[in-house]
Design a protein around this motif. Structure first.
Motif, PDB file in Angstrom:
ATOM      1  N   GLY A 292      44.107 -20.243  -4.351  1.00 56.09           N
ATOM      2  CA  GLY A 292      42.816 -20.227  -5.518  1.00 56.09           C
ATOM      3  C   GLY A 292      42.328 -21.663  -5.813  1.00 56.09           C
ATOM      4  O   GLY A 292      41.813 -22.269  -4.567  1.00 56.09           O
ATOM      5  N   PRO A 293      42.300 -22.384  -6.926  1.00 52.07           N
ATOM      6  CA  PRO A 293      41.359 -23.589  -7.039  1.00 52.07           C
ATOM      7  C   PRO A 293      42.282 -24.798  -6.471  1.00 52.07           C
ATOM      8  O   PRO A 293      41.762 -25.713  -6.526  1.00 52.07           O
ATOM      9  CB  PRO A 293      41.386 -23.560  -8.736  1.00 52.07           C
ATOM     10  CG  PRO A 293      42.598 -23.040  -9.167  1.00 52.07           C
ATOM     11  CD  PRO A 293      42.920 -21.661  -8.163  1.00 52.07           C
ATOM     12  N   HIS A 294      43.503 -24.703  -6.042  1.00 51.98           N
ATOM     13  CA  HIS A 294      44.239 -25.530  -5.465  1.00 51.98           C
ATOM     14  C   HIS A 294      43.919 -25.996  -4.043  1.00 51.98           C
ATOM     15  O   HIS A 294      44.147 -25.384  -3.328  1.00 51.98           O
ATOM     16  CB  HIS A 294      45.696 -25.389  -5.662  1.00 51.98           C
ATOM     17  CG  HIS A 294      45.969 -24.854  -7.044  1.00 51.98           C
ATOM     18  ND1 HIS A 294      46.014 -25.437  -8.125  1.00 51.98           N
ATOM     19  CD2 HIS A 294      46.355 -23.410  -7.534  1.00 51.98           C
ATOM     20  CE1 HIS A 294      46.507 -25.014  -9.241  1.00 51.98           C
ATOM     21  NE2 HIS A 294      46.654 -23.527  -8.869  1.00 51.98           N
ATOM     22  N   ILE A 295      43.534 -27.332  -3.715  1.00 53.76           N
ATOM     23  CA  ILE A 295      43.069 -27.693  -2.490  1.00 53.76           C
ATOM     24  C   ILE A 295      44.219 -27.741  -1.705  1.00 53.76           C
ATOM     25  O   ILE A 295      43.894 -27.846  -0.196  1.00 53.76           O
ATOM     26  CB  ILE A 295      42.525 -29.252  -2.720  1.00 53.76           C
ATOM     27  CG1 ILE A 295      41.445 -29.116  -1.279  1.00 53.76           C
ATOM     28  CG2 ILE A 295      43.493 -30.137  -2.838  1.00 53.76           C
ATOM     29  CD1 ILE A 295      40.566 -30.305  -1.795  1.00 53.76           C
ATOM     30  N   ILE A 296      45.662 -27.600  -2.045  1.00 59.81           N
ATOM     31  CA  ILE A 296      46.682 -27.722  -1.055  1.00 59.81           C
ATOM     32  C   ILE A 296      46.778 -26.346   0.010  1.00 59.81           C
ATOM     33  O   ILE A 296      47.015 -26.700   0.879  1.00 59.81           O
ATOM     34  CB  ILE A 296      47.909 -27.824  -1.896  1.00 59.81           C
ATOM     35  CG1 ILE A 296      49.210 -28.155  -0.971  1.00 59.81           C
ATOM     36  CG2 ILE A 296      48.524 -26.460  -2.500  1.00 59.81           C
ATOM     37  CD1 ILE A 296      48.931 -29.873  -0.596  1.00 59.81           C
ATOM     38  N   ASP A 297      46.200 -25.552  -0.374  1.00 61.88           N
ATOM     39  CA  ASP A 297      46.115 -24.401   0.360  1.00 61.88           C
ATOM     40  C   ASP A 297      45.077 -24.789   1.463  1.00 61.88           C
ATOM     41  O   ASP A 297      45.160 -24.568   2.650  1.00 61.88           O
ATOM     42  CB  ASP A 297      45.452 -23.189  -0.394  1.00 61.88           C
ATOM     43  CG  ASP A 297      45.088 -22.007   0.603  1.00 61.88           C
ATOM     44  OD1 ASP A 297      46.027 -21.369   1.030  1.00 61.88           O
ATOM     45  OD2 ASP A 297      44.148 -21.514   0.690  1.00 61.88           O
ATOM     46  N   ARG A 298      43.847 -25.329   1.193  1.00 61.20           N
ATOM     47  CA  ARG A 298      43.179 -25.893   2.319  1.00 61.20           C
ATOM     48  C   ARG A 298      43.664 -26.858   3.115  1.00 61.20           C
ATOM     49  O   ARG A 298      43.222 -26.839   4.210  1.00 61.20           O
ATOM     50  CB  ARG A 298      41.440 -26.258   1.753  1.00 61.20           C
ATOM     51  CG  ARG A 298      40.507 -26.635   2.679  1.00 61.20           C
ATOM     52  CD  ARG A 298      39.320 -27.051   2.222  1.00 61.20           C
ATOM     53  NE  ARG A 298      38.219 -27.288   3.035  1.00 61.20           N
ATOM     54  CZ  ARG A 298      37.417 -26.549   3.246  1.00 61.20           C
ATOM     55  NH1 ARG A 298      37.151 -25.595   2.264  1.00 61.20           N
ATOM     56  NH2 ARG A 298      36.428 -26.727   3.995  1.00 61.20           N
ATOM     57  N   SER A 299      44.217 -27.645   2.609  1.00 62.17           N
ATOM     58  CA  SER A 299      44.892 -28.941   3.352  1.00 62.17           C
ATOM     59  C   SER A 299      45.805 -28.118   4.148  1.00 62.17           C
ATOM     60  O   SER A 299      45.815 -28.641   5.468  1.00 62.17           O
ATOM     61  CB  SER A 299      45.694 -29.614   2.207  1.00 62.17           C
ATOM     62  OG  SER A 299      46.366 -30.753   2.976  1.00 62.17           O
ATOM     63  N   ALA A 300      46.543 -27.128   3.702  1.00 63.19           N
ATOM     64  CA  ALA A 300      47.899 -26.679   4.675  1.00 63.19           C
ATOM     65  C   ALA A 300      47.247 -26.022   5.859  1.00 63.19           C
ATOM     66  O   ALA A 300      47.735 -26.187   7.105  1.00 63.19           O
ATOM     67  CB  ALA A 300      48.401 -25.687   3.868  1.00 63.19           C
ATOM     68  N   ARG A 301      46.112 -25.298   5.675  1.00 63.28           N
ATOM     69  CA  ARG A 301      45.379 -24.684   6.764  1.00 63.28           C
ATOM     70  C   ARG A 301      44.910 -25.784   7.718  1.00 63.28           C
ATOM     71  O   ARG A 301      44.988 -25.571   9.012  1.00 63.28           O
ATOM     72  CB  ARG A 301      44.251 -23.797   6.305  1.00 63.28           C
ATOM     73  CG  ARG A 301      44.774 -22.702   5.424  1.00 63.28           C
ATOM     74  CD  ARG A 301      43.601 -21.789   4.920  1.00 63.28           C
ATOM     75  NE  ARG A 301      43.982 -20.761   3.859  1.00 63.28           N
ATOM     76  CZ  ARG A 301      44.458 -19.647   4.123  1.00 63.28           C
ATOM     77  NH1 ARG A 301      44.494 -19.191   5.412  1.00 63.28           N
ATOM     78  NH2 ARG A 301      44.887 -18.877   3.190  1.00 63.28           N
ATOM     79  N   THR A 302      44.298 -26.753   7.234  1.00 61.52           N
ATOM     80  CA  THR A 302      43.663 -27.710   8.128  1.00 61.52           C
ATOM     81  C   THR A 302      44.691 -28.649   8.981  1.00 61.52           C
ATOM     82  O   THR A 302      44.823 -28.847  10.022  1.00 61.52           O
ATOM     83  CB  THR A 302      42.802 -28.941   7.209  1.00 61.52           C
ATOM     84  OG1 THR A 302      41.820 -28.053   6.267  1.00 61.52           O
ATOM     85  CG2 THR A 302      42.162 -29.856   8.126  1.00 61.52           C
ATOM     86  N   MET A 303      45.997 -28.900   8.253  1.00 60.16           N
ATOM     87  CA  MET A 303      47.014 -29.647   8.865  1.00 60.16           C
ATOM     88  C   MET A 303      47.379 -28.682   9.848  1.00 60.16           C
ATOM     89  O   MET A 303      47.718 -29.258  10.956  1.00 60.16           O
ATOM     90  CB  MET A 303      48.041 -29.906   7.748  1.00 60.16           C
ATOM     91  CG  MET A 303      47.833 -30.741   6.753  1.00 60.16           C
ATOM     92  SD  MET A 303      48.913 -30.892   5.613  1.00 60.16           S
ATOM     93  CE  MET A 303      48.835 -32.411   4.605  1.00 60.16           C
TER      94      MET A 303
END
Length: 346
Positions: free
Chosen positions: A125-136
């Motif tokens: 959702g609005p938490h950037i940690i999800d995008r971070s996990a995918r990029t990592m």
């Protein structure tokens, strides 16, 4: 010209600058681009008004020069542990500087495994940690992580031990175990409490198959660290300290996994300030905790797209000198404030 001066020129430029910071400059009757010449001078602004960050329109904190580039920006919200969520945007470059570059540096230092099959158990959702996990994961040559729904704001509304709390964890755990049992997972990214919960439900064979573990969202205490390394004996465990507003920091050395770097000294500057224990009484923004002294986490976020000055965080830590001449953070703990009911599982 220094990075600080570059950032001040962006946010305090009369026509293309940031509405909120131009208002603060007018309130203080200063020209920040000329008055502020060092990090220490930022104390002139006083503590960051977090309530303004929670309640004012997001674009009040974004330089006008970027308002026609919003379609390229990344939106992030905090988890709302200490009140209503705070929001910011990242440009792709700011996101990489805050999350990806520190990650790749830590991967090299700690010999974190590449090319694994990831499971991320955390908020989207609005938490950037999800995008971070995918990029990592992708940065290490992996498919983006298998993920599951994890509403961290909902769990914080449930009293620990209540039916709602128990049902929520059962729901998250059943989804995680379905992925672990079917997808040959060897890399985990989640919070310490959820990691321990999953570890207790995994078989010995499943735990030994784990080669890499990245934790975030909250600090891992010493007991949890020992428990995790016992449950996952084959894994490189790489904890992170960060949040949705500034990015993430990692331990400088594998030999001291609980001693975190204090930012990069450029876009992110993290310091520890003496703190009396409640509210902001006795807070002196120019004072700094001494070596081996506990202080409250205090930071400046100097990004072109977003500027936060004198941000008082919700954790304390012990100041620890690092071999590179900077001061690290160890024994990071959340502060018990009236506004924080519980940390939940993130």
């Amino acid at each position: 010209m220094t990075h600080l001066q570059d950032i001040l020129d962006i946010h305090f430029e009369p026509a293309g600058g940031t509405k909120y910071w131009l208002e603060q400059q007018e309130r203080l009757h200063i020209d920040a681009r000329h008055t502020i010449t060092s990090i220490e001078d930022l104390s002139l602004f006083g503590l960051m008004d977090v309530e303004a960050l929670r309640s004012r329109p997001l674009l009040d904190f974004v330089p006008r020069r970027y308002h026609d580039q919003l379609q390229q920006m990344i939106l992030s919200e905090t988890g709302g542990t200490s009140g209503s969520p705070c929001r910011r945007i990242y440009s792709e470059e700011d996101f990489n500087n805050g999350f990806v570059k520190p990650w790749l540096t830590a991967v090299e230092r700690h010999h974190f495994p590449r090319g694994g099959r990831w499971l991320f158990v955390g908020p989207s959702g609005p938490h950037i940690i999800d995008r971070s996990a995918r990029t990592m994961a992708r940065s290490l040559g992996s498919l983006e992580p298998f993920t599951l729904d994890c509403d961290v704001r909902w769990i914080k509304r449930q009293a620990k031990g209540s039916i709602g709390y128990t049902l929520y964890l059962d729901h998250v755990l059943s989804q995680a175990m379905n992925i672990i049992q079917t997808q040959e997972i060897d890399t985990l990214f989640t919070t310490p409490p959820l990691l321990l919960l999953m570890g207790e439900h995994m078989s010995s064979e499943q735990r030994q198959a784990i080669r890499g573990i990245h934790t975030g969202g909250m600090a891992m205490d010493e007991n949890s660290w020992h428990h995790v390394t016992r449950l996952f004996p084959e894994a490189v465990v790489l904890p992170g300290y960060g949040n949705s507003l500034f990015g993430v920091c990692f331990p400088l050395s594998p030999d001291q996994p609980d001693v975190f770097e204090s930012g990069d000294g450029k876009r992110l500057i993290i310091e520890l300030v003496p703190w009396t224990g409640q509210g902001q009484d006795g807070f002196v923004p120019t004072a700094r905790a001494k070596a081996d002294e506990r202080g409250r986490v205090f930071c400046h976020i100097l990004d072109p797209t977003f500027l936060l000055i004198n941000m008082l965080e919700r954790e304390t830590a012990v100041a620890t000198p690092l071999p590179n001449g900077t001061t690290g953070l160890t024994d990071i703990r959340p502060i018990a404030l009236p506004s924080i009911k519980q940390e939940g599982v993130y």
